[in-house]
Motif scaffolding. Structure first.
Motif, PDB file in Angstrom:
ATOM      1  N   GLU A   1       2.275   1.632  -3.483  1.00  0.00           N
ATOM      2  CA  GLU A   1       1.249   2.083  -4.436  1.00  0.00           C
ATOM      3  C   GLU A   1       0.865   3.549  -4.221  1.00  0.00           C
ATOM      4  O   GLU A   1       0.593   4.260  -5.193  1.00  0.00           O
ATOM      5  CB  GLU A   1      -0.017   1.217  -4.298  1.00  0.00           C
ATOM      6  N   LEU A   2       0.831   3.984  -2.983  1.00  0.00           N
ATOM      7  CA  LEU A   2       0.416   5.355  -2.659  1.00  0.00           C
ATOM      8  C   LEU A   2       1.590   6.323  -2.572  1.00  0.00           C
ATOM      9  O   LEU A   2       1.391   7.513  -2.323  1.00  0.00           O
ATOM     10  CB  LEU A   2      -0.364   5.372  -1.337  1.00  0.00           C
TER      11      LEU A   2
ATOM     12  N   SER B   1      -9.761   6.911  -1.171  1.00  0.00           N
ATOM     13  CA  SER B   1     -10.178   7.885  -2.169  1.00  0.00           C
ATOM     14  C   SER B   1     -11.557   8.451  -1.855  1.00  0.00           C
ATOM     15  O   SER B   1     -11.793   9.653  -1.960  1.00  0.00           O
ATOM     16  CB  SER B   1     -10.223   7.258  -3.569  1.00  0.00           C
TER      17      SER B   1
ATOM     18  N   GLN C   1      -7.365   1.400  -1.219  1.00  0.00           N
ATOM     19  CA  GLN C   1      -7.222   2.604  -2.043  1.00  0.00           C
ATOM     20  C   GLN C   1      -8.581   3.228  -2.349  1.00  0.00           C
ATOM     21  O   GLN C   1      -8.741   4.453  -2.259  1.00  0.00           O
ATOM     22  CB  GLN C   1      -6.508   2.269  -3.360  1.00  0.00           C
ATOM     23  N   ASP C   2      -9.539   2.403  -2.724  1.00  0.00           N
ATOM     24  CA  ASP C   2     -10.879   2.914  -3.023  1.00  0.00           C
ATOM     25  C   ASP C   2     -11.500   3.578  -1.806  1.00  0.00           C
ATOM     26  O   ASP C   2     -12.108   4.647  -1.903  1.00  0.00           O
ATOM     27  CB  ASP C   2     -11.794   1.788  -3.532  1.00  0.00           C
TER      28      ASP C   2
ATOM     29  N   ARG D   1      -6.512  -2.630  -3.562  1.00  0.00           N
ATOM     30  CA  ARG D   1      -7.560  -1.901  -4.285  1.00  0.00           C
ATOM     31  C   ARG D   1      -8.688  -1.482  -3.342  1.00  0.00           C
ATOM     32  O   ARG D   1      -9.175  -0.353  -3.400  1.00  0.00           O
ATOM     33  CB  ARG D   1      -8.107  -2.755  -5.438  1.00  0.00           C
TER      34      ARG D   1
ATOM     35  N   LEU E   1       0.834  -1.200   0.000  1.00  0.00           N
ATOM     36  CA  LEU E   1       0.000   0.000   0.000  1.00  0.00           C
ATOM     37  C   LEU E   1       0.874   1.258   0.000  1.00  0.00           C
ATOM     38  O   LEU E   1       0.616   2.204  -0.753  1.00  0.00           O
ATOM     39  CB  LEU E   1      -0.911  -0.028   1.229  1.00  0.00           C
TER      40      LEU E   1
END
Length: 172
Positions: free
Chosen positions: A25-26, A168, A164-165, A161, A22
């Protein structure tokens, strides 16, 4: 990122693995409270607990969480027992708390396949199946009460995912 993302869950639930991925990815920092504790105590957890007891370990764990929370917002993988302290739960609530819920049978399989006994000493002195059931029984309500998001068992990509979703939609 405006807030820390704290990953909580049982031993072998994948907090460190998810946290690293994570963070990658971020493009955010990553801290593992267990790694901080081991670095500070200068020995594996099992040996430290033998010499000093679980209460001393829990104090070191709490300090590691406080120190991580004092840093700019980033991803923090927390030790499985971090939720046992009311003070720790209050710190967690200052960020986004992601509970990695993994089925009991999968946790047992993971611990059998990669016990890391020095890093993951027995919490109860019981057999693995009994211990996982007992510890989950005690901690599951605490994990759930802290969680901003619960991520069910899935592939690493699926878990990333979902988080992250969520981030967001909740921070965006």
């Amino acid at each position: 990122m405006e807030q820390h993302v704290f990953l909580i869950g049982a031993r072998a639930s994948g907090k460190t693995t998810l946290g690293r991925e994570l963070a990658r990815e971020l493009n955010e920092g990553f801290t593992d409270t267990d790694a901080i504790v081991v670095e500070r105590i200068g020995m594996v957890v099992e040996k430290y607990v033998e010499q000093n007891g679980w209460a001393a370990f829990r104090r070191a764990e709490s300090q590691a969480l406080r120190d991580a929370a004092d840093q700019p917002p980033h991803i923090v993988a927390c030790g499985g027992g971090i939720v046992l302290s009311r003070t720790n739960r209050d710190i967690l609530q200052q960020g986004v708390v992601v509970y990695l819920r993994v089925p009991e049978e999968e946790l047992i399989r993971r611990l059998e396949n990669d016990p890391k006994s020095g890093q993951r000493p027995s919490l109860t002195g019981r057999g693995l199946v009994e211990e996982v059931r007992e510890v989950l029984g005690e901690r599951e309500p605490l994990y759930c009460s802290c969680a901003s998001l619960t991520v069910e068992h899935g592939t690493l990509a699926q878990q990333v995912r979902v988080v992250q979703d969520f981030l967001s939609s909740s921070m965006g």
